[in-house]
Design an enzyme around this catalytic site. Structure first.
Site, PDB file in Angstrom:
ATOM      1  N   ARG A 173       0.797  -1.239   0.000  1.00  0.00           N
ATOM      2  CA  ARG A 173       0.000   0.000   0.000  1.00  0.00           C
ATOM      3  C   ARG A 173       0.827   1.286   0.000  1.00  0.00           C
ATOM      4  NH1 ARG A 173      -2.088  -2.978  -1.889  1.00  0.00           N
ATOM      5  NH2 ARG A 173      -3.885  -4.223  -1.349  1.00  0.00           N
ATOM      6  N   SER A 222     -10.270   1.254   3.478  1.00  0.00           N
ATOM      7  CA  SER A 222      -9.665   0.599   4.647  1.00  0.00           C
ATOM      8  C   SER A 222      -8.915   1.643   5.458  1.00  0.00           C
ATOM      9  CB  SER A 222      -8.684  -0.482   4.201  1.00  0.00           C
ATOM     10  OG  SER A 222      -9.386  -1.496   3.538  1.00  0.00           O
ATOM     11  N   GLU A 292      -3.826   3.566   7.120  1.00  0.00           N
ATOM     12  CA  GLU A 292      -3.656   3.459   5.658  1.00  0.00           C
ATOM     13  C   GLU A 292      -4.190   4.744   5.015  1.00  0.00           C
ATOM     14  OE1 GLU A 292      -4.773  -0.257   3.759  1.00  0.00           O
ATOM     15  OE2 GLU A 292      -5.412   0.782   1.946  1.00  0.00           O
TER      16      GLU A 292
HETATM   17  C1  LIG Z   1     -15.154   2.245  -0.681  1.00  0.00           C
HETATM   18  C2  LIG Z   1     -13.654   2.217  -0.843  1.00  0.00           C
HETATM   19  C3  LIG Z   1     -13.014   1.023  -1.143  1.00  0.00           C
HETATM   20  C4  LIG Z   1     -11.632   0.989  -1.304  1.00  0.00           C
HETATM   21  N1  LIG Z   1     -11.022  -0.202  -1.584  1.00  0.00           N
HETATM   22  C5  LIG Z   1      -9.690  -0.247  -1.790  1.00  0.00           C
HETATM   23  C6  LIG Z   1      -9.033  -1.476  -2.117  1.00  0.00           C
HETATM   24  O1  LIG Z   1      -9.644  -2.519  -2.231  1.00  0.00           O
HETATM   25  N2  LIG Z   1      -7.701  -1.448  -2.305  1.00  0.00           N
HETATM   26  C7  LIG Z   1      -6.961  -0.317  -2.187  1.00  0.00           C
HETATM   27  O2  LIG Z   1      -5.743  -0.360  -2.394  1.00  0.00           O
HETATM   28  N3  LIG Z   1      -7.546   0.862  -1.864  1.00  0.00           N
HETATM   29  C8  LIG Z   1      -8.883   0.916  -1.651  1.00  0.00           C
HETATM   30  N4  LIG Z   1      -9.480   2.102  -1.316  1.00  0.00           N
HETATM   31  C9  LIG Z   1      -8.642   3.295  -1.103  1.00  0.00           C
HETATM   32  C10 LIG Z   1      -8.422   4.168  -2.327  1.00  0.00           C
HETATM   33  O3  LIG Z   1      -9.446   3.989  -3.297  1.00  0.00           O
HETATM   34  C11 LIG Z   1      -7.066   3.924  -2.987  1.00  0.00           C
HETATM   35  O4  LIG Z   1      -5.997   4.155  -2.100  1.00  0.00           O
HETATM   36  C12 LIG Z   1      -6.856   4.803  -4.221  1.00  0.00           C
HETATM   37  O5  LIG Z   1      -5.705   4.372  -4.897  1.00  0.00           O
HETATM   38  C13 LIG Z   1      -6.728   6.288  -3.907  1.00  0.00           C
HETATM   39  O6  LIG Z   1      -6.831   7.004  -5.113  1.00  0.00           O
HETATM   40  P1  LIG Z   1      -7.356   8.512  -5.135  1.00  0.00           P
HETATM   41  O7  LIG Z   1      -7.288   8.995  -6.536  1.00  0.00           O
HETATM   42  O8  LIG Z   1      -8.681   8.609  -4.491  1.00  0.00           O
HETATM   43  O9  LIG Z   1      -6.234   9.223  -4.271  1.00  0.00           O
HETATM   44  P2  LIG Z   1      -6.426  10.222  -3.044  1.00  0.00           P
HETATM   45  O10 LIG Z   1      -7.195   9.552  -1.963  1.00  0.00           O
HETATM   46  O11 LIG Z   1      -6.931  11.518  -3.525  1.00  0.00           O
HETATM   47  O12 LIG Z   1      -4.909  10.374  -2.574  1.00  0.00           O
HETATM   48  C14 LIG Z   1      -4.232   9.269  -2.008  1.00  0.00           C
HETATM   49  C15 LIG Z   1      -2.735   9.550  -2.053  1.00  0.00           C
HETATM   50  O13 LIG Z   1      -2.324   9.539  -3.410  1.00  0.00           O
HETATM   51  C16 LIG Z   1      -1.643  10.747  -3.718  1.00  0.00           C
HETATM   52  N5  LIG Z   1      -1.927  11.069  -5.121  1.00  0.00           N
HETATM   53  C17 LIG Z   1      -3.130  11.179  -5.734  1.00  0.00           C
HETATM   54  N6  LIG Z   1      -2.969  11.493  -7.031  1.00  0.00           N
HETATM   55  C18 LIG Z   1      -1.629  11.582  -7.239  1.00  0.00           C
HETATM   56  C19 LIG Z   1      -0.811  11.879  -8.371  1.00  0.00           C
HETATM   57  N7  LIG Z   1      -1.332  12.174  -9.567  1.00  0.00           N
HETATM   58  N8  LIG Z   1       0.533  11.876  -8.210  1.00  0.00           N
HETATM   59  C20 LIG Z   1       1.098  11.601  -7.001  1.00  0.00           C
HETATM   60  N9  LIG Z   1       0.382  11.323  -5.896  1.00  0.00           N
HETATM   61  C21 LIG Z   1      -0.968  11.303  -6.028  1.00  0.00           C
HETATM   62  C22 LIG Z   1      -2.196  11.777  -2.760  1.00  0.00           C
HETATM   63  O14 LIG Z   1      -1.304  12.864  -2.570  1.00  0.00           O
HETATM   64  C23 LIG Z   1      -2.364  10.935  -1.503  1.00  0.00           C
HETATM   65  O15 LIG Z   1      -1.127  10.809  -0.856  1.00  0.00           O
HETATM   66  C24 LIG Z   1     -10.863   2.172  -1.155  1.00  0.00           C
HETATM   67  C25 LIG Z   1     -11.517   3.379  -0.879  1.00  0.00           C
HETATM   68  C26 LIG Z   1     -12.887   3.411  -0.724  1.00  0.00           C
HETATM   69  C27 LIG Z   1     -13.562   4.728  -0.431  1.00  0.00           C
END
Ligand SMILES: Cc1cc2nc3c(=O)[nH]c(=O)nc-3n(C[C@H](O)[C@H](O)[C@H](O)COP(=O)(O)OP(=O)(O)OC[C@H]3O[C@@H](n4cnc5c(N)ncnc54)[C@H](O)[C@@H]3O)c2cc1C
Length: 299
Positions: A173, A222, A292
């Site tokens: 992660r 999570s 996380e």
């Molecule tokens: C209902 C639900 C279920 C989920 N299930 C899972 C799962 O099964 N597995 C899992 O791994 N995660 C899961 N997640 C968590 C989440 O979806 C992931 O971590 C996802 O990758 C985050 O992407 P985001 O675009 O929303 O990033 P954000 O939440 O907006 O940011 C997360 C991190 O990524 C960084 N970031 C975002 N965009 C960039 C970029 N372009 N360049 C550099 N850094 C960047 C941000 O600065 C921050 O540190 C879940 C979330 C929810 C709400």
């Protein structure tokens, strides 16, 4: 909030917004504002901005906030959010080129359409490709590193980098690329497969997820990483935290490693509930849960 004014920022082709609410841009639907929200027009615009900004300007980046808790005092400095122009998805043989703002689910769907297997797991992750690269997102035994070919990122000084797997430092992660790198696109690779079978696997995954996780709630996914040899949800359950409430925040009854905003939670409600869960788990099992969810900004 803080001394950054848009007048002090370099001219760009994209847009700046001052004191911009982030609440509606993140899954928790809670938390404060960005001092400045910058939506670059394209990768060159982002690079120009990063090269020309003052050295002391604080920069952060958000995707769709599915793994973020923005604290109630908001995020000082400039928050970069990549708009739709960064969301292009192109199939080339068994490879998929995806912009960092593309949704993981959209990439999974395009892969399935093209008969590319191995990317099904992305269908269940509600974030963007940028967030998935930063978090080494994954589920059901697969994660980003399993399909990764390369990514392009722009560093805090505006320099472009093409990163191979060895540069990404993928661990559970998280990727260990420097914090100032902003991903703008990536290339993934799968295997040849049958489109109908891939879609059936994807649908099964979505059904399984909807029956076990509060995926339609205001949540950050999570909350805690699974400690080696343990499942966080189980430790939380054993510590008696299922359904626990603080203000407008609650430990999900459906899956107790999820915190949910039941309506009007502040970020402080959510964070302090998470800390209470950590304390109760520590007292019960002796194990320290590690967040996380990324907690950003000022209280
Ligand atoms: C209902 C639900 C279920 C989920 N299930 C899972 C799962 O099964 N597995 C899992 O791994 N995660 C899961 N997640 C968590 C989440 O979806 C992931 O971590 C996802 O990758 C985050 O992407 P985001 O675009 O929303 O990033 P954000 O939440 O907006 O940011 C997360 C991190 O990524 C960084 N970031 C975002 N965009 C960039 C970029 N372009 N360049 C550099 N850094 C960047 C941000 O600065 C921050 O540190 C879940 C979330 C929810 C709400």
């Amino acid at each position: 909030m803080m001394p950054h004014s848009r007048d002090a920022l370099p001219p760009v082709r994209g847009t700046y917004a001052e004191n911009a609410p982030l609440k509606d841009l993140v899954w928790f639907r809670a938390g404060g504002n960005a001092e400045i929200l910058f939506r670059p027009a394209d990768a060159d615009d982002l690079a120009t901005f990063l090269a020309a900004k003052n050295a002391d300007t604080r920069i952060s980046v958000i995707g769709v906030g599915s793994n973020l808790l923005v604290r109630d005092g908001g995020i000082p400095g400039v928050v970069v959010r990549l708009p739709g122009a960064f969301g292009k998805i192109v199939v080339e043989g068994k490879r998929i080129h995806a912009g960092a703002a593309a949704l993981d689910a959209a990439v999974a769907r395009q892969a399935a359409e093209a008969g590319i297997a191995g990317l099904e797991f992305l269908r269940g992750i509600p974030g963007t490709i940028g967030g998935a690269l930063r978090m080494n997102a994954g589920c059901y035994g697969r994660e980003i590193r399993d399909i990764f070919v390369e990514a392009t990122a722009i560093d805090g000084r505006g320099n472009r980098h093409v990163l191979k797997a060895a540069d990404m430092g993928f661990v559970y992660r998280k990727s260990q690329v420097p914090e100032d790198f902003i991903f703008v696109e990536a290339v993934f690779e799968g295997e040849a497969g049958d489109a109908a079978e891939i879609k059936a696997r994807m649908n099964a995954l979505v059904e399984q997820r909807e029956s076990t996780q509060p995926v339609k709630s205001r949540t950050g996914g999570s909350t805690f990483k699974n400690p080696p040899g343990h499942k966080s949800w189980q430790l939380i359950d054993e510590a008696g935290c299922r359904g626990l409430v603080r203000g407008g925040a609650q430990v999900s009854e459906k899956h107790c490693n999820f915190l949910i905003n039941t309506g009007d939670a502040t970020a402080a409600d959510i964070e302090s509930l998470g800390e209470e869960v950590r304390a109760r788990v520590k007292a019960k099992s002796g194990i320290d849960l590690e967040w996380e969810i990324k907690r950003v900004g000022v209280p």
